[in-house]
Structure formats: C-alpha cells, structure tokens
Design a protein around this motif. Structure first.
Motif, PDB file in Angstrom:
ATOM      1  N   PHE A 158       0.832  -1.201   0.000  1.00 15.18           N
ATOM      2  CA  PHE A 158       0.000   0.000   0.000  1.00 15.18           C
ATOM      3  C   PHE A 158       0.876   1.265   0.000  1.00 15.18           C
ATOM      4  N   VAL A 159       1.998   1.225   0.729  1.00 12.52           N
ATOM      5  CA  VAL A 159       2.922   2.361   0.717  1.00 12.52           C
ATOM      6  C   VAL A 159       3.503   2.552  -0.682  1.00 12.52           C
ATOM      7  N   ALA A 160       3.879   1.435  -1.335  1.00  8.50           N
ATOM      8  CA  ALA A 160       4.406   1.516  -2.703  1.00  8.50           C
ATOM      9  C   ALA A 160       3.366   2.103  -3.649  1.00  8.50           C
ATOM     10  N   ALA A 161       2.111   1.687  -3.492  1.00  2.00           N
ATOM     11  CA  ALA A 161       1.041   2.223  -4.336  1.00  2.00           C
ATOM     12  C   ALA A 161       0.865   3.715  -4.095  1.00  2.00           C
ATOM     13  N   ALA A 162       0.975   4.147  -2.854  1.00  3.27           N
ATOM     14  CA  ALA A 162       0.857   5.573  -2.532  1.00  3.27           C
ATOM     15  C   ALA A 162       1.989   6.367  -3.173  1.00  3.27           C
ATOM     16  N   CYS A 163       3.206   5.823  -3.141  1.00  2.00           N
ATOM     17  CA  CYS A 163       4.350   6.511  -3.740  1.00  2.00           C
ATOM     18  C   CYS A 163       4.186   6.640  -5.252  1.00  2.00           C
ATOM     19  N   LEU A 164       3.698   5.589  -5.890  1.00  2.00           N
ATOM     20  CA  LEU A 164       3.486   5.634  -7.336  1.00  2.00           C
ATOM     21  C   LEU A 164       2.391   6.634  -7.701  1.00  2.00           C
ATOM     22  N   ALA A 165       1.334   6.677  -6.892  1.00  2.00           N
ATOM     23  CA  ALA A 165       0.268   7.658  -7.132  1.00  2.00           C
ATOM     24  C   ALA A 165       0.775   9.079  -6.915  1.00  2.00           C
ATOM     25  N   ALA A 166       1.700   9.254  -5.950  1.00  3.72           N
ATOM     26  CA  ALA A 166       2.306  10.570  -5.733  1.00  3.72           C
ATOM     27  C   ALA A 166       3.136  10.989  -6.940  1.00  3.72           C
ATOM     28  N   CYS A 167       3.820  10.025  -7.562  1.00  3.76           N
ATOM     29  CA  CYS A 167       4.558  10.317  -8.797  1.00  3.76           C
ATOM     30  C   CYS A 167       3.594  10.735  -9.904  1.00  3.76           C
ATOM     31  N   ALA A 168       2.430  10.088  -9.955  1.00  4.59           N
ATOM     32  CA  ALA A 168       1.412  10.465 -10.932  1.00  4.59           C
ATOM     33  C   ALA A 168       0.925  11.889 -10.683  1.00  4.59           C
ATOM     34  N   PHE A 169       0.795  12.257  -9.420  1.00  3.17           N
ATOM     35  CA  PHE A 169       0.381  13.619  -9.064  1.00  3.17           C
ATOM     36  C   PHE A 169       1.381  14.649  -9.594  1.00  3.17           C
ATOM     37  N   VAL A 170       2.664  14.390  -9.364  1.00  2.00           N
ATOM     38  CA  VAL A 170       3.706  15.313  -9.835  1.00  2.00           C
ATOM     39  C   VAL A 170       3.687  15.406 -11.357  1.00  2.00           C
ATOM     40  N   ASN A 171       3.572  14.260 -12.022  1.00  2.00           N
ATOM     41  CA  ASN A 171       3.533  14.239 -13.482  1.00  2.00           C
ATOM     42  C   ASN A 171       2.336  15.022 -14.014  1.00  2.00           C
ATOM     43  N   THR A 172       1.218  14.916 -13.329  1.00  2.00           N
ATOM     44  CA  THR A 172       0.002  15.619 -13.754  1.00  2.00           C
ATOM     45  C   THR A 172       0.148  17.128 -13.579  1.00  2.00           C
ATOM     46  N   ILE A 173       0.688  17.541 -12.447  1.00  2.00           N
ATOM     47  CA  ILE A 173       0.874  18.968 -12.184  1.00  2.00           C
ATOM     48  C   ILE A 173       1.811  19.597 -13.213  1.00  2.00           C
ATOM     49  N   LEU A 174       2.804  18.838 -13.647  1.00  2.00           N
ATOM     50  CA  LEU A 174       3.792  19.356 -14.597  1.00  2.00           C
ATOM     51  C   LEU A 174       3.318  19.264 -16.045  1.00  2.00           C
ATOM     52  N   THR A 175       2.148  18.672 -16.273  1.00  2.00           N
ATOM     53  CA  THR A 175       1.610  18.561 -17.624  1.00  2.00           C
ATOM     54  C   THR A 175       1.134  19.922 -18.118  1.00  2.00           C
ATOM     55  N   ARG A 176       1.463  20.237 -19.341  1.00  2.00           N
ATOM     56  CA  ARG A 176       1.079  21.531 -19.921  1.00  2.00           C
ATOM     57  C   ARG A 176      -0.433  21.644 -20.028  1.00  2.00           C
ATOM     58  N   ARG A 177      -0.945  22.791 -19.655  1.00  2.00           N
ATOM     59  CA  ARG A 177      -2.386  23.026 -19.729  1.00  2.00           C
ATOM     60  C   ARG A 177      -2.801  23.281 -21.176  1.00  2.00           C
ATOM     61  N   VAL A 178      -3.896  22.651 -21.571  1.00  2.00           N
ATOM     62  CA  VAL A 178      -4.487  22.886 -22.899  1.00  2.00           C
ATOM     63  C   VAL A 178      -5.955  23.198 -22.704  1.00  2.00           C
ATOM     64  N   VAL A 179      -6.416  24.284 -23.283  1.00  2.00           N
ATOM     65  CA  VAL A 179      -7.812  24.685 -23.193  1.00  2.00           C
ATOM     66  C   VAL A 179      -8.557  24.161 -24.400  1.00  2.00           C
ATOM     67  N   ALA A 180      -9.634  23.419 -24.169  1.00  2.00           N
ATOM     68  CA  ALA A 180     -10.401  22.857 -25.277  1.00  2.00           C
ATOM     69  C   ALA A 180     -11.090  23.962 -26.049  1.00  2.00           C
ATOM     70  N   PRO A 181     -11.046  23.895 -27.383  1.00  2.00           N
ATOM     71  CA  PRO A 181     -11.760  24.892 -28.178  1.00  2.00           C
ATOM     72  C   PRO A 181     -13.257  24.715 -28.049  1.00  2.00           C
ATOM     73  N   ALA A 182     -13.988  25.808 -27.982  1.00  2.00           N
ATOM     74  CA  ALA A 182     -15.447  25.748 -27.900  1.00  2.00           C
ATOM     75  C   ALA A 182     -16.020  25.587 -29.270  1.00  2.00           C
ATOM     76  N   ARG A 183     -16.339  24.336 -29.618  1.00  2.00           N
ATOM     77  CA  ARG A 183     -16.890  24.112 -30.965  1.00  2.00           C
ATOM     78  C   ARG A 183     -18.112  23.237 -30.881  1.00  2.00           C
TER      79      ARG A 183
END
Length: 392
Positions: free
Chosen positions: A367-392
């Motif tokens: 469970f600790v390992a799973a938490a650490c991997l999810a924390a890595c996912a959090f960091v990766n998500t925060i560092l992902t470039r923001r893209v705004v969807a076009p209103a179409r």
C-alpha cells in the motif's frame, strides 16, 4: 475555475448510449460469480484455471482497444460498437459449447476472442460519449457514461446467480448473450458522430498503442490506477489480518462513494481545470493507500474505501478529457483507445508488481508503494502543460 457561461445540455442520444452501456455491463457483471463456478464445478478447473480464464478477457481487450479506436475514426463509431457488441455476445453464447467440447483451453480461447469485441466496443462507445458531450462538459459526460460500469457491475452478479439457480449454466450464458446486444440496439437511435474528415494516413503501430496525445496522461493513469488494483486485489486477505469480517461492506462503500461523487459533482466538475480535477483525485488516492498502510484497523479500511471511491470518481474522466483536448477530431477514438491501454497495463501488470512487494514485505508495504506511485502520478500531472479545449 472558469467563468460562468451558458452550457449546453447533454442530448437525449447521450442517455440512450448510457442505457445501452448499463445493460451491457449488467451482462458482464452476470459472469463475475457464474464463470468461476462453471470452471470449477462443470470443468473441474483449479484456482489457477479460474484466475487465468477469467483474466484472459483482458488479453483480447488490450489488443483490440487501439484497433477499435482506429476503426471508429475511419469506419464509424456506430459500426464498431454494433460489431463489438454482437461479437462479444456471440462468444458468451459459445461458453458452454467451448467448455463441453474443448474444455478449459477452448474456453480461454473464446474469452480472448470475446475480449476483442469488448475492447473495441468500449472504445467506440467512449468516443461517442465524448462526441456527444460539449467541450465544456467532457469530464461530466464521460464521468456519467462510465458510471454505467458501476451500476452494471452492481446489478449483474445477483442477476446472474438468480438465473443460474444452482446449475443452469447454459441458460445463464444464453440470457447474458441476449442482453449484451443492447449497445448494438442503442446504435439504431444514435447519430453518426464520426469525424467529418477521417484520417488519411495509417498510424504506426507504436503510435496506435501509445498515441502521443495520451502518453503523459496515460502514465499518470497507470501509476495512479495501481492503487485501485491493490485495494481490490489485496483487501479481502488484508481485512482478515486486521480483523474485519465483512469486507464486502467496505467494497460496497467504495463503489457507492464513487457513484455518489460522480452524480453530486456532475453539474460543476467541468468548471474546474481538468488538470486540477486529476491532481485532486490523485491526492485522495494517495491518502487512501496511506490510510490502509498506517491505520491497520477496520475503521481504517472503511475510511480508505471512501477516500479511494472519491479519488477514482473522476480520475479516468479527467485524463480522458485532457487527452481529447490535445488531439484532432480525426484521431479522437484512436487516442481514447490508447489511453485505455495504460489502464489495462495497470490492471494486468500492476497486480503482479505490487503482489511481489506484498510477498517480499507485506500488504502494508504494498500500500505504501502504491501511494508513492500515485504521488509520482500527481507530480507528473501537475507538470503537464495546460491545454484549453476549443469551444466548438
């Protein structure tokens, strides 16, 4: 948070799609308690036979998801949904034939083939769900659409056992196959949402499996999804260690919390940036895994079940919306299919990886390992470039 502005309603065809999906997942849920009994009681299979046969569906699904996305973009979502639904139903109808004449190896073959139909079907229906959801309601739309899995999986098992009535396996598989054609029927009432300009070039195999638009979100989904794999896979045995007798209550609490959050948050979830929704979801998932590891009491399990349910309510939907925002309409289904591959990898490979940790350390270490991997996912998500969807 985005500015308040008039928002389009989800069309009636969207709810027809959801209804067809609910019925299909009821059919899938019917197999959960019935198929293991069939393998054990009728075919004399071992625990390994049960586990491998049940899981073999994922092999076909993993292969089919990118292909289903490519065909959905080129041929059309309705055609792929109908073919996938009918093919999956046909394979389920063949379960008793395969078991009688070819034993477990034949049943495994039919399960893998059925996975091809189920994998293509889900990707095509997910593409339709995003097509029918306005850009400013994509997280809500896919969140509501994917709720059909929770509803179907909750209703399906007791329905399957009631039809089985002890030993009527052929009858159960036949009725399961009959209701599984619901997505094909729903396509009769569905508009054609295929892109106006279909892709002209065939994508490379690597791009089909791991589409560029899905790679960053897929990695976060994979790392975050491992926590759910440990929760579902290890909880029954871990509950015995901490003295919780009725683990089913915790599993039900997880599903109910997930569904309640989806319904409650549906009206406003898209007012927040997709990246923020995904990041907050991952924080809940990290909290759930750490709670299991650090609070080894029945109360800790119930708390973790609720936290995990909240975290997973819009995790996949937010990553799907982020992926769709980054891809041209002509490759939307292909990108969705690629994103689901990462989820399949988490389910199929994650259990083995964290199972090794649980074996060499203990469940709390996993469970600790799973938490650490999810924390890595959090960091990766925060560092992902923001893209705004076009209103179409």
């Amino acid at each position: 948070m985005s500015e308040t502005m008039p928002r389009q309603r989800l069309a009636a065809s969207f709810w027809v799609l959801v209804a067809g999906s609910v019925v299909y997942f009821i059919a899938q849920g019917m197999l959960f308690p019935v198929l293991p009994k069939y393998i054990k009681n009728e075919l004399g299979g071992s625990k390994f036979d049960i586990g491998f046969t049940v899981g073999s569906f994922a092999i076909g699904a993993m292969i089919a998801r990118p292909l289903g996305g490519m065909f959905a973009d080129r041929v059309g979502r309705r055609a792929v949904t109908a073919v996938g639904s009918l093919f999956w139903a046909a394979m389920v109808a063949l379960y008793p034939v395969a078991g009688t004449h070819g034993d477990i190896p034949a049943l495994i073959t039919v399960r893998i083939l059925g996975g091809l139909g189920g994998g293509m079907l889900f990707v095509a229906m997910a593409a339709i769900a995003t097509d029918l959801s306005p850009p400013d309601r994509r997280v809500q739309g896919f969140g509501l659409f994917s709720s059909s899995t929770l509803i179907g999986f909750a209703i399906g098992p007791p329905v399957g056992l009631a039809i089985l009535d002890g030993h009527h396996f052929a009858r159960t598989f036949t009725l399961c196959a009959v209701i599984a054609v619901a997505p094909a029927v729903s396509m009769l009432f569905m508009p054609d949402t295929r892109p106006v300009h279909a892709p002209t070039a065939r994508p490379a195999i690597w791009a089909s499996l791991f589409h560029p638009a899905a790679r960053r979100m897929g990695l976060s989904l994979l790392l975050g999804g491992l926590s759910y794999v440990t929760f579902v896979g290890f909880l029954p045995d871990y509950a015995d260690e901490v003295g919780l007798e009725r683990v089913g209550i915790a599993l039900t609490l997880n599903s109910v919390t997930n569904l309640v959050v989806r319904v409650f948050a549906a009206r406003f979830i898209d007012r927040f940036e997709r990246r923020l929704v995904a990041a907050v979801s991952l924080l809940f998932i990290v909290s759930a895994a750490l709670t299991l590891a650090l609070w080894a009491k029945p109360a800790g399990i119930f708390t973790a079940a609720a936290l995990n349910g909240v975290g997973n309510a819009y995790l996949f939907a937010s990553f799907l919306a982020m992926t769709v925002d980054r891809v041209d309409d002509s490759e939307r289904a292909l990108a969705i299919g690629s994103l689901t591959v990462y989820n399949d990898i988490a389910i199929s490979g994650g259990g083995a990886l964290l199972g090794y940790v649980a074996t060499t350390v203990n469940y709390r270490g996993a469970f600790v390992a799973a938490a650490c991997l999810a924390a890595c996912a959090f960091v990766n998500t925060i560092l992902t470039r923001r893209v705004v969807a076009p209103a179409r």
